[in-house]
Design a protein around this motif. Structure first.
Motif, PDB file in Angstrom:
ATOM      1  N   GLU A   4      13.975  -7.735  -5.434  1.00 57.96           N
ATOM      2  CA  GLU A   4      14.323  -6.603  -5.430  1.00 57.96           C
ATOM      3  C   GLU A   4      14.102  -5.282  -6.371  1.00 57.96           C
ATOM      4  N   SER A   5      14.023  -5.908  -7.502  1.00 57.98           N
ATOM      5  CA  SER A   5      13.619  -4.869  -8.700  1.00 57.98           C
ATOM      6  C   SER A   5      12.434  -4.706  -8.868  1.00 57.98           C
ATOM      7  N   LEU A   6      11.569  -5.513  -8.500  1.00 58.29           N
ATOM      8  CA  LEU A   6      10.214  -5.119  -8.477  1.00 58.29           C
ATOM      9  C   LEU A   6       9.575  -4.385  -7.199  1.00 58.29           C
ATOM     10  N   ASN A   7       8.816  -3.141  -7.395  1.00 56.82           N
ATOM     11  CA  ASN A   7       8.508  -2.642  -6.341  1.00 56.82           C
ATOM     12  C   ASN A   7       7.349  -3.515  -5.693  1.00 56.82           C
ATOM     13  N   PRO A   8       7.423  -3.830  -4.256  1.00 57.96           N
ATOM     14  CA  PRO A   8       6.372  -4.691  -3.763  1.00 57.96           C
ATOM     15  C   PRO A   8       5.083  -4.196  -3.676  1.00 57.96           C
ATOM     16  N   ASN A   9       5.014  -2.994  -3.588  1.00 52.24           N
ATOM     17  CA  ASN A   9       3.709  -2.383  -3.513  1.00 52.24           C
ATOM     18  C   ASN A   9       2.996  -1.943  -4.889  1.00 52.24           C
ATOM     19  N   HIS A  10       3.561  -2.237  -5.813  1.00 49.13           N
ATOM     20  CA  HIS A  10       2.906  -2.186  -7.124  1.00 49.13           C
ATOM     21  C   HIS A  10       2.685  -3.405  -7.789  1.00 49.13           C
ATOM     22  N   THR A  11       1.171  -3.392  -8.562  1.00 46.20           N
ATOM     23  CA  THR A  11       0.786  -4.535  -9.356  1.00 46.20           C
ATOM     24  C   THR A  11       1.514  -4.847 -10.320  1.00 46.20           C
ATOM     25  N   GLU A  70       1.039  -1.940 -12.998  1.00 42.24           N
ATOM     26  CA  GLU A  70       1.797  -0.591 -12.654  1.00 42.24           C
ATOM     27  C   GLU A  70       3.165  -0.670 -12.950  1.00 42.24           C
ATOM     28  N   TYR A  94       0.062  -8.763  -7.319  1.00 41.21           N
ATOM     29  CA  TYR A  94       1.495  -8.201  -6.670  1.00 41.21           C
ATOM     30  C   TYR A  94       2.708  -9.073  -6.871  1.00 41.21           C
TER      31      TYR A  94
END
Lengths: 297, 674
Positions: free
Chosen positions: B449-456, B459, B497
């Motif tokens: 949840e704490s990492l944006n799934p759409n960012h590498t 990023e 990702y």
């Protein structure tokens, strides 16, 4: 032989992603049918002026209401115009106006929805009540009012349609934002002190984009139907421009003895709407969004 | 043999990948469940333990299919049965208790009605008898006043009570086999200990066989007679529970037991390298090869078979188990933590209280918070530079709330948070300047949840670097790679990702992101509780290493007392948003002095069948802190008298520097421990 490649995909370019999505869409029969219909219509819209066998506005009283023949494939209408020519040309205006209309709807509806979802509180309350108020106005009456005041030019129709079909997108975008907003990566960005703009652009949009795009694609087909209804009522494009709504409206009284003049535009309109709908559904499935779980607004 | 009630024979379950390859989740599982025994199935997430438990009920999850083998119950294969036949078995003969009872109970039906429904389906009793049976069942699972409980809705019960209701429902059909899928995972330590004790009692009382699935060796140790250890879809070790926990002869179990932090030992446990392979990636050789300390060439090329050792009554899947038999006693070596905490104070909370109460209009206008009984009250803590302080307590104790306030995510009602002795941190995020925000960074519980799934990964780590230091281009890239190396991840991770990373790798990325801001304080909110045990130790070790390198201060929130013990210098025990005890962790753990600390530590489960949890207090859950008096008065077993209900207890200092908040004189508190 390395099987673990399935877990180790690299970052792809936008083009590669898009082509992958299209391939996935086309791998289902419904998606393939939808895509083919849509692509057929788009190509037709581009090339129809060059392939049309007759002049779409050539009136010839001697040829009134002729049944389909080798010369006039879909017959002629009450003014002796070639129905085939008018049918293949009839989608151009509708397709163009609604395409740009849905782009506008996507843009303002999506952004406003995301903004409301992010800030919440009073601003959200007020904006959403206004949106609700607009949702309660029968859009066709409002459209008729706008069109009769400002005319039926493209510059009026595109933003007006865009506005009325964007309201629903506001709700979808807001709901999608709410799904994301509680996640820790947003909390984390806020705790770091990112601006609202940066949070919307970097954190939220990549996560709600798909849902909004799918919604926009659905809105496109609804808008097409709406626009054709306007034409049908005489408030869309003005004669003699060929348009399906207008053609249906003109020829509907003659249906009992000259069915061909009505059937061709009906098939044109409904096939395009079905095409867009199927494509949007396949698009949603390719992106992994299940539309059936989300109530339409 | 007649006393075997379930026979699993050569069971393989798998799915087909997009490319059409068959990928196995369970590989050739063979085991028997005997009448009246409790079998624990342990494994990390993805080891196939839940799939096996579901298969024992004749259920295969959507998308999976049976590749081969059978699950025999009363000599009929469940996996080939029609659903009509299965209906007669499920609930009546085999019952399941799910992980999250709160979600398994229908929210709009009363408890009594739901149990009645189970009875109607699975028994032939008439209405009168059923009514009697309902209170009998509720009594059996030790719920107070069954008649009133039966009339309540699920949301009116606490998590532990909901779990008990689920047990009662499962028992409604008097099943021969009870399958429990992580039944205590979401519960507080004290509640968990009580539920496990109840399950033990039920197993003895009814003679039901149980299959207990869990990742928690501590819980398994308390209930099971026999343990099956699963790894990567295979049984790697199976045998009597005492032998397995005391003398594990498979390197995986050996390492697993070593990597669990223990209450009795300060310092970080040894970590196991690597993580469990994804299903389908192992082509040849032993699936544990990459992480094994005992492996040789043979392990790389040949897959070991499950061997039955008659003298030990144990099955093991390892070529080198003989080596382990010799030195199998788990000698726990811990890396003692050496913290150079300075005397300089870095963060000071004084008289902090935080309220969640909805504000009235008048209060909103005057921008104040009025709440006589706030969720968190009277928090005074000094945190020194370079130390690790842990906030512990059950859910609802306000530990995460305090973290949020320190981070500025939640406004405080009263009190001051000071940084570096003189800088006041305003309670609101928007009023803090960027530097105030930079010095305090958060690491969250769940990296999904704490990492944006759409960012590498690139990023993700770039964000703080860009925001606080304005880095660009080459320099940014260099810094990112630098940070990745510090958290022991390679450069090639930049383009991945989060979904392509394992749980431990994700949490490392989150750690890297927090350190990218070069913070003075890092708030760790249950950072290891979403991770597998073998990975947990590695992340703890990494955090400790980074701290030694950078001199960062950690504020560590956890419900896992053993984890807290291993990493913290000082511990603050919280109950209902009030501090109970603050002191050096050595002393708090050695002589638990506050009655609540005693309860908490007593309930901790250790992976040792000889250490039984002490159940001191009732496992009731209080909704709100009491308005007057001691916060722990509702559950305390050592109440002195009326004074506990009327007056807030004073702080008492012990010789070793423990501060305890209790009315009982300090001498007496310490005396009763021995």
């Amino acid at each position: 032989m390395k099987v673990d490649n399935i877990y180790k995909e690299e970052k792809k370019s936008a083009f590669a992603k898009l082509s992958e999505i299209i391939i996935t869409m086309a791998s289902r029969p419904s998606g393939l049918i939808g895509l083919s219909i849509l692509v057929f219509h788009i190509i037709l819209a581009f090339i129809s002026p060059y392939i049309a066998p007759h002049d779409f506005k050539a009136i010839d009283p001697t040829l009134m209401l002729q049944a389909p023949s080798a010369e006039y494939w879909f017959g002629t209408d009450d003014l002796g115009r070639d129905v085939f020519t008018r049918t293949i040309l009839g989608g151009r205006t509708a397709l163009t106006i609604t395409f740009f209309g849905s782009l506008i709807a996507l843009l303002w509806g999506g952004l406003l929805g995301i903004f409301c979802g992010l800030v919440g509180g009073k601003i959200d309350d007020v904006v959403m009540r206004i949106v609700d108020a607009f949702l309660s106005i029968p859009w066709i009456l409002a459209m008729l009012l706008i069109v009769s005041l400002l005319g039926t030019s493209t510059e009026v129709l595109i933003p007006a349609l865009g506005f009325f079909y964007g309201k629903g997108i506001v709700r979808v975008a807001r709901a999608a934002t709410h799904d994301v907003i509680a996640k820790d990566f947003i909390v984390s960005a806020r705790a770091r002190g990112h601006s609202n703009f940066s949070i919307i652009w970097n954190e939220i949009i990549p996560n709600v984009r798909d849902a909004i795009l799918v919604e926009g694609a659905m809105r496109w087909s609804w808008m097409l139907l709406g626009f054709s209804s306007l034409s049908f009522l005489g408030f869309g494009v003005s004669p003699p421009t060929p348009d399906w709504g207008l053609m249906i409206s003109n020829a509907r009284g003659l249906m009992s003895f000259a069915y061909w003049a009505v059937i061709a535009p009906i098939v044109g309109l409904s096939s395009l709407i079905i095409g867009i709908n199927l494509t949007a559904d396949a698009f949603a499935k390719a992106l992994g969004i299940d539309r059936s779980t989300k109530a339409p607004v | 043999m007649t006393d075997i009630i379930q026979k699993v024979k050569n069971l393989s379950i798998g799915f087909r990948s997009k490319k059409g390859e068959e990928i196995l989740i369970l590989k050739n599982i063979t085991t028997n469940i005997k009448k009246g025994e409790t079998v624990g199935i342990v494994g990390e997430s993805g080891s196939g333990k839940s799939t096996l438990a579901l298969a024992m009920m004749g259920y295969v999850k959507h998308g999976l299919y049976t590749v081969g083998g059978e699950c025999e119950f009363n000599s009929s294969n469940l996996l080939k049965m029609k659903s009509k036949e299965l209906e007669k078995i499920r609930g009546r003969k085999i019952a399941m208790i799910p992980q999250n009872a709160g979600q398994a109970l229908t929210p709009n039906l009363k408890i009594g009605y739901q149990i009645d429904e189970a009875l109607q389906l699975h028994s032939d009793l008439n209405e009168k008898e059923r009514e009697k049976k309902i209170s009998e069942l509720l009594n059996k699972v030790r719920l107070p006043s069954p008649e009133t409980i039966a009339l309540r809705y699920p949301h009116e019960l606490s998590g532990g009570q909901q779990q008990r209701v689920a047990v009662a429902m499962a028992l409604a059909g008097t099943p021969d086999l009870l399958l429990l899928d992580e039944p205590t995972t979401g519960l507080d330590v004290t509640t968990q200990a009580h539920v496990l004790e109840l399950l033990n009692f039920i197993a003895k009382d009814t003679g039901t066989s149980m299959v207990y699935v869990s990742h928690d060796l501590g819980a398994i140790a308390q209930v099971s007679d026999r343990i099956i250890v699963m790894y990567s879809g295979e049984i790697v070790l199976e045998g009597p529970s005492r032998d397995i926990l005391k003398r594990p002869i498979h390197p995986y179990t050996h390492g697993l037991l070593k990597s669990i932090p223990k209450l009795s030992l300060a310092g970080l446990p040894e970590s196991m390298p690597g993580s469990q392979p994804q299903p389908g990636t192992i082509q040849s050789g032993c699936s544990f090869f990459d992480r094994c300390n005992f492996s040789d060439e043979n392990c790389k090329n040949n897959s070991p078979k499950l061997e039955f050792l008659e003298d030990l009554n144990t099955s093991v899947r390892c070529f080198n188990h003989e080596k382990l038999v010799k030195e199998s006693r788990v000698s726990q070596t811990v890396n003692k933590i050496k913290n150079k905490s300075q005397d300089k104070e870095i963060l000071n909370l004084s008289e902090v209280s935080i309220s969640y109460a909805k504000q009235k209009l008048l209060d909103q206008i005057f921008n104040r918070i009025s709440d006589n009984n706030p969720t968190v009250k009277d928090i005074n803590i000094n945190i020194k530079k370079g130390e690790t302080i842990a906030l512990v307590g059950e859910s609802g104790s306000g530990k995460s709330t305090i973290l949020k306030s320190i981070a500025g995510l939640l406004r405080t009602k009263d009190g001051l948070i000071r940084f570096d002795e003189n800088r006041n941190l305003s309670s609101d995020l928007k009023e803090r300047d960027p530097n105030d925000l930079r010095i305090i960074q958060l690491i969250f519980q769940n990296p999904d949840e704490s990492l944006n799934p759409n960012h590498t990964v690139e990023e993700i780590i770039a964000q703080p670097l860009k925001l606080y230091f304005g880095l660009k281009g080459e320099e940014l890239k260099k810094n990112i790679i630098d940070l990745l190396q510090k958290v022991r991840l390679g450069e090639f991770y930049t383009s991945r990702y989060p979904r392509q990373l394992s749980g431990g790798e994700k949490q490392r990325v989150a750690v890297a992101r927090a350190f990218a801001a070069k913070p003075d304080i890092i708030l760790c909110d249950e950072v290891t509780s979403a991770l597998d045990v073998s990975v947990q130790a590695a992340v703890l070790n990494l955090l400790q290493q980074l701290k030694e390198d950078f001199g960062t201060t950690y504020i560590f929130v956890s419900h896992d007392l053993a984890v807290v013990r291993s990493i913290s210098d000082r511990v603050a025990v919280l109950y209902q948003g009030r501090l109970c005890e603050v002191g050096p962790s050595n002393d708090v753990y050695k002589f638990p002095s506050h009655p609540y600390t005693e309860v908490l530590l007593g309930a901790v489960l250790e992976p040792d069948p000889d250490i039984k949890p002490k159940l001191v207090a009732e496992d009731i859950v209080e909704e709100r802190p009491p308005e007057k008096g001691c916060s722990f008065q509702g559950r305390c077993s050592r109440i002195v008298g009326d004074i506990c209900k009327k007056e807030v207890p004073p702080w008492q200092l012990t010789d070793s520097g423990n501060a305890i908040r209790c009315h009982i004189p300090i001498k007496e508190l310490q005396k009763e421990q021995f």
